[in-house]
Design a protein around this motif. Structure first.
Motif, PDB file in Angstrom:
ATOM      1  N   ILE A 169       0.839  -1.197   0.000  1.00 53.48           N
ATOM      2  CA  ILE A 169       0.000   0.000   0.000  1.00 53.48           C
ATOM      3  C   ILE A 169       0.877   1.251   0.000  1.00 53.48           C
ATOM      4  O   ILE A 169       0.658   2.176  -0.788  1.00 53.48           O
ATOM      5  CB  ILE A 169      -0.956  -0.008   1.222  1.00 53.48           C
ATOM      6  CG1 ILE A 169      -1.973  -1.141   1.080  1.00 53.48           C
ATOM      7  CG2 ILE A 169      -1.662   1.343   1.371  1.00 53.48           C
ATOM      8  CD1 ILE A 169      -2.715  -1.473   2.343  1.00 53.48           C
ATOM      9  N   ILE A 170       1.880   1.276   0.865  1.00 52.44           N
ATOM     10  CA  ILE A 170       2.795   2.425   0.939  1.00 52.44           C
ATOM     11  C   ILE A 170       3.505   2.628  -0.402  1.00 52.44           C
ATOM     12  O   ILE A 170       3.612   3.750  -0.899  1.00 52.44           O
ATOM     13  CB  ILE A 170       3.803   2.248   2.089  1.00 52.44           C
ATOM     14  CG1 ILE A 170       3.091   2.402   3.434  1.00 52.44           C
ATOM     15  CG2 ILE A 170       4.961   3.238   1.969  1.00 52.44           C
ATOM     16  CD1 ILE A 170       3.934   2.025   4.632  1.00 52.44           C
ATOM     17  N   ALA A 171       3.972   1.559  -1.011  1.00 53.89           N
ATOM     18  CA  ALA A 171       4.666   1.657  -2.296  1.00 53.89           C
ATOM     19  C   ALA A 171       3.742   2.194  -3.386  1.00 53.89           C
ATOM     20  O   ALA A 171       4.145   3.055  -4.178  1.00 53.89           O
ATOM     21  CB  ALA A 171       5.225   0.294  -2.704  1.00 53.89           C
ATOM     22  N   ASN A 172       2.500   1.724  -3.419  1.00 51.78           N
ATOM     23  CA  ASN A 172       1.552   2.186  -4.430  1.00 51.78           C
ATOM     24  C   ASN A 172       1.201   3.658  -4.253  1.00 51.78           C
ATOM     25  O   ASN A 172       1.163   4.420  -5.218  1.00 51.78           O
ATOM     26  CB  ASN A 172       0.282   1.339  -4.416  1.00 51.78           C
ATOM     27  CG  ASN A 172       0.506  -0.040  -4.977  1.00 51.78           C
ATOM     28  OD1 ASN A 172       1.573  -0.362  -5.484  1.00 51.78           O
ATOM     29  ND2 ASN A 172      -0.502  -0.881  -4.881  1.00 51.78           N
ATOM     30  N   VAL A 173       0.952   4.068  -3.015  1.00 52.83           N
ATOM     31  CA  VAL A 173       0.605   5.468  -2.745  1.00 52.83           C
ATOM     32  C   VAL A 173       1.803   6.373  -3.048  1.00 52.83           C
ATOM     33  O   VAL A 173       1.657   7.424  -3.670  1.00 52.83           O
ATOM     34  CB  VAL A 173       0.108   5.640  -1.292  1.00 52.83           C
ATOM     35  CG1 VAL A 173      -0.008   7.109  -0.924  1.00 52.83           C
ATOM     36  CG2 VAL A 173      -1.234   4.945  -1.106  1.00 52.83           C
ATOM     37  N   LYS A 188      -5.495  -2.194  -3.588  1.00 52.10           N
ATOM     38  CA  LYS A 188      -4.353  -1.347  -3.195  1.00 52.10           C
ATOM     39  C   LYS A 188      -4.054  -0.245  -4.210  1.00 52.10           C
ATOM     40  O   LYS A 188      -2.926   0.185  -4.371  1.00 52.10           O
ATOM     41  CB  LYS A 188      -3.120  -2.191  -2.908  1.00 52.10           C
ATOM     42  CG  LYS A 188      -3.346  -3.196  -1.795  1.00 52.10           C
ATOM     43  CD  LYS A 188      -2.211  -4.164  -1.689  1.00 52.10           C
ATOM     44  CE  LYS A 188      -2.550  -5.311  -0.795  1.00 52.10           C
ATOM     45  NZ  LYS A 188      -3.559  -6.215  -1.312  1.00 52.10           N
ATOM     46  N   GLU A 189      -5.102   0.232  -4.901  1.00 56.88           N
ATOM     47  CA  GLU A 189      -4.969   1.330  -5.852  1.00 56.88           C
ATOM     48  C   GLU A 189      -5.562   2.596  -5.256  1.00 56.88           C
ATOM     49  O   GLU A 189      -6.601   2.545  -4.592  1.00 56.88           O
ATOM     50  CB  GLU A 189      -5.728   0.999  -7.146  1.00 56.88           C
ATOM     51  CG  GLU A 189      -5.242  -0.241  -7.845  1.00 56.88           C
ATOM     52  CD  GLU A 189      -6.185  -0.686  -8.949  1.00 56.88           C
ATOM     53  OE1 GLU A 189      -7.403  -0.413  -8.851  1.00 56.88           O
ATOM     54  OE2 GLU A 189      -5.703  -1.309  -9.893  1.00 56.88           O
ATOM     55  N   VAL A 190      -4.926   3.736  -5.506  1.00 60.51           N
ATOM     56  CA  VAL A 190      -5.453   5.015  -5.036  1.00 60.51           C
ATOM     57  C   VAL A 190      -6.746   5.303  -5.784  1.00 60.51           C
ATOM     58  O   VAL A 190      -6.780   5.289  -7.017  1.00 60.51           O
ATOM     59  CB  VAL A 190      -4.437   6.158  -5.261  1.00 60.51           C
ATOM     60  CG1 VAL A 190      -5.044   7.501  -4.911  1.00 60.51           C
ATOM     61  CG2 VAL A 190      -3.170   5.904  -4.455  1.00 60.51           C
TER      62      VAL A 190
END
Length: 85
Positions: free
Chosen positions: A6-10, A68-70
């Motif tokens: 999640i952190i990496a995607n954001v 896990k996509e914004v």
């Protein structure tokens, strides 16, 4: 680990579309297996340097879906980097 993804995607999303991430200060479980994050970014860094102003920090509320996509983000606050709220 799910939170790392999640952190990496954001972080990737913000680096590409908004501004470089300074800190992710909160991650909470949201509705429908999604997540809510509070993200700090350095706003308009070049403008601040040009006019010898302190850097501005934008505080964003970000929602991530189950994949896990914004899916949405909103700036909730902006402050000088050295200020204390």
């Amino acid at each position: 680990m799910e939170i790392k993804k999640i952190i990496a995607n954001v972080t990737g999303f913000f680096n590409e579309f908004v501004a470089p991430v300074h800190k992710i200060i909160a991650i909470e479980e949201g509705e429908n297996n999604g997540w809510k994050l509070t993200v700090e970014v350095i706003e308009e860094k070049e403008y601040m340097k040009k006019y010898a102003k302190d850097e501005m920090i934008g505080v964003y509320e970000v929602y991530v879906n189950a994949e896990k996509e914004v899916i949405s983000y909103t700036r909730r606050d902006i402050r000088y980097r050295g200020s204390i709220n």
